[in-house]
Design a protein around this motif. Structure first.
Motif, PDB file in Angstrom:
ATOM      1  N   THR A 191       0.158  22.569  14.817  1.00  0.00           N
ATOM      2  CA  THR A 191      -0.182  22.608  13.114  1.00  0.00           C
ATOM      3  C   THR A 191      -1.716  22.252  13.117  1.00  0.00           C
ATOM      4  O   THR A 191      -1.965  23.120  12.267  1.00  0.00           O
ATOM      5  CB  THR A 191       0.848  22.692  12.576  1.00  0.00           C
ATOM      6  N   GLY A 192      -1.864  21.471  13.354  1.00  0.00           N
ATOM      7  CA  GLY A 192      -3.203  20.553  13.183  1.00  0.00           C
ATOM      8  C   GLY A 192      -2.990  20.650  11.802  1.00  0.00           C
ATOM      9  O   GLY A 192      -3.731  19.805  10.987  1.00  0.00           O
ATOM     10  N   LYS A 193      -1.831  19.639  10.772  1.00  0.00           N
ATOM     11  CA  LYS A 193      -1.409  19.301  10.230  1.00  0.00           C
ATOM     12  C   LYS A 193      -1.338  18.145   9.526  1.00  0.00           C
ATOM     13  O   LYS A 193      -0.611  16.986  10.423  1.00  0.00           O
ATOM     14  CB  LYS A 193      -0.590  20.320   9.114  1.00  0.00           C
ATOM     15  N   ASP A 209       1.123  -1.387   0.200  1.00  0.00           N
ATOM     16  CA  ASP A 209      -0.123   0.301  -0.088  1.00  0.00           C
ATOM     17  C   ASP A 209       0.526   1.049  -0.052  1.00  0.00           C
ATOM     18  O   ASP A 209       2.207   1.498   0.174  1.00  0.00           O
ATOM     19  CB  ASP A 209      -1.052   0.253   1.174  1.00  0.00           C
ATOM     20  N   VAL A 210       0.380   2.607  -0.963  1.00  0.00           N
ATOM     21  CA  VAL A 210       1.418   3.708  -0.589  1.00  0.00           C
ATOM     22  C   VAL A 210       0.179   4.892   0.218  1.00  0.00           C
ATOM     23  O   VAL A 210       0.950   5.669   0.378  1.00  0.00           O
ATOM     24  CB  VAL A 210       0.727   3.958  -1.752  1.00  0.00           C
ATOM     25  N   SER A 211      -0.121   3.677   1.596  1.00  0.00           N
ATOM     26  CA  SER A 211      -0.804   4.952   2.400  1.00  0.00           C
ATOM     27  C   SER A 211      -0.895   4.436   4.054  1.00  0.00           C
ATOM     28  O   SER A 211      -0.501   3.241   3.870  1.00  0.00           O
ATOM     29  CB  SER A 211      -2.386   5.441   1.844  1.00  0.00           C
ATOM     30  N   ASP A 212      -0.898   5.057   4.958  1.00  0.00           N
ATOM     31  CA  ASP A 212      -1.348   4.769   6.193  1.00  0.00           C
ATOM     32  C   ASP A 212      -2.589   3.606   6.401  1.00  0.00           C
ATOM     33  O   ASP A 212      -3.247   3.077   7.012  1.00  0.00           O
ATOM     34  CB  ASP A 212      -0.479   5.736   6.994  1.00  0.00           C
ATOM     35  N   MET A 213      -3.856   4.599   4.889  1.00  0.00           N
ATOM     36  CA  MET A 213      -5.353   4.332   5.699  1.00  0.00           C
ATOM     37  C   MET A 213      -5.415   5.355   6.935  1.00  0.00           C
ATOM     38  O   MET A 213      -7.187   4.341   7.235  1.00  0.00           O
ATOM     39  CB  MET A 213      -5.277   2.665   6.107  1.00  0.00           C
ATOM     40  N   HIS A 214      -4.841   5.992   7.304  1.00  0.00           N
ATOM     41  CA  HIS A 214      -5.337   7.123   8.098  1.00  0.00           C
ATOM     42  C   HIS A 214      -4.787   7.944   7.830  1.00  0.00           C
ATOM     43  O   HIS A 214      -2.728   7.998   7.684  1.00  0.00           O
ATOM     44  CB  HIS A 214      -5.574   6.024   9.496  1.00  0.00           C
ATOM     45  N   SER A 215      -5.246   9.366   9.030  1.00  0.00           N
ATOM     46  CA  SER A 215      -3.737  10.421   9.542  1.00  0.00           C
ATOM     47  C   SER A 215      -3.364  10.573  10.335  1.00  0.00           C
ATOM     48  O   SER A 215      -4.029   9.895  11.893  1.00  0.00           O
ATOM     49  CB  SER A 215      -5.177  11.403   9.122  1.00  0.00           C
ATOM     50  N   ILE A 216      -2.485  11.072  10.556  1.00  0.00           N
ATOM     51  CA  ILE A 216      -1.412  11.019  11.856  1.00  0.00           C
ATOM     52  C   ILE A 216      -1.471  12.861  11.499  1.00  0.00           C
ATOM     53  O   ILE A 216      -0.820  13.481  10.816  1.00  0.00           O
ATOM     54  CB  ILE A 216      -0.419  10.322  11.790  1.00  0.00           C
ATOM     55  N   ILE A 217      -2.300  13.805  12.988  1.00  0.00           N
ATOM     56  CA  ILE A 217      -2.032  15.257  12.493  1.00  0.00           C
ATOM     57  C   ILE A 217      -0.768  15.678  13.564  1.00  0.00           C
ATOM     58  O   ILE A 217      -1.367  15.153  14.772  1.00  0.00           O
ATOM     59  CB  ILE A 217      -3.220  15.152  13.298  1.00  0.00           C
ATOM     60  N   ASP A 218      -0.379  16.336  13.494  1.00  0.00           N
ATOM     61  CA  ASP A 218       0.696  17.083  14.674  1.00  0.00           C
ATOM     62  C   ASP A 218      -0.616  18.229  14.788  1.00  0.00           C
ATOM     63  O   ASP A 218      -0.943  19.335  14.926  1.00  0.00           O
ATOM     64  CB  ASP A 218       1.146  17.958  13.629  1.00  0.00           C
ATOM     65  N   ILE A 219      -0.149  18.591  16.758  1.00  0.00           N
ATOM     66  CA  ILE A 219      -1.184  18.356  17.516  1.00  0.00           C
ATOM     67  C   ILE A 219      -1.516  20.006  17.031  1.00  0.00           C
ATOM     68  O   ILE A 219      -2.034  21.000  16.694  1.00  0.00           O
ATOM     69  CB  ILE A 219      -1.589  18.415  18.252  1.00  0.00           C
TER      70      ILE A 219
END
Length: 115
Positions: A41-43, A29-39
């Protein structure tokens, strides 16, 4: 390939070279299948990344190949390896995480004599 899973949960490319041999229960897969967010910056900090598998690569049973991985030509990947990163051509790699166990190898589908 016997019962493997190649998935693109986000935009990206999975390239499998010519003359490869893939066993069963492989996941790429090319993705983690979820988002990890920097607290602070919110990015999102875990973008997808392409996977490249060179020509004449043998991938054994139950291997997982993570985003951003590159496996050079003439490599062999041992059973149940967790592949993350860049591996040079002619390598035998195995383990969790996968690492190069031997360099300067290739493989053949035929069962050649030992001598």
């Amino acid at each position: 390939m016997m019962g493997g899973k190649i998935s693109l949960h986000e935009a990206g490319t999975i390239r499998v070279g010519r003359d490869c041999m893939l066993s069963g229960n492989i996941h790429i897969d090319v993705s983690d299948m979820h988002s990890i967010i920097d607290i602070s910056t919110g990015k999102r900090i875990n973008p997808p990344a392409d996977v490249e598998i060179g020509d004449h690569v043998w991938i054994a049973r139950s291997v997982q190949i993570l985003k951003g991985s590159r496996i050079g030509e003439n490599c062999m990947v041992g059973a149940a390896a967790l592949v993350k990163g860049d591996f040079p051509e002619g390598s035998l790699l195995a383990g969790v995480p996968a690492r190069v166990l031997r360099s300067g190898i290739t493989w053949d589908r035929r069962r050649l004599p030992l001598d």
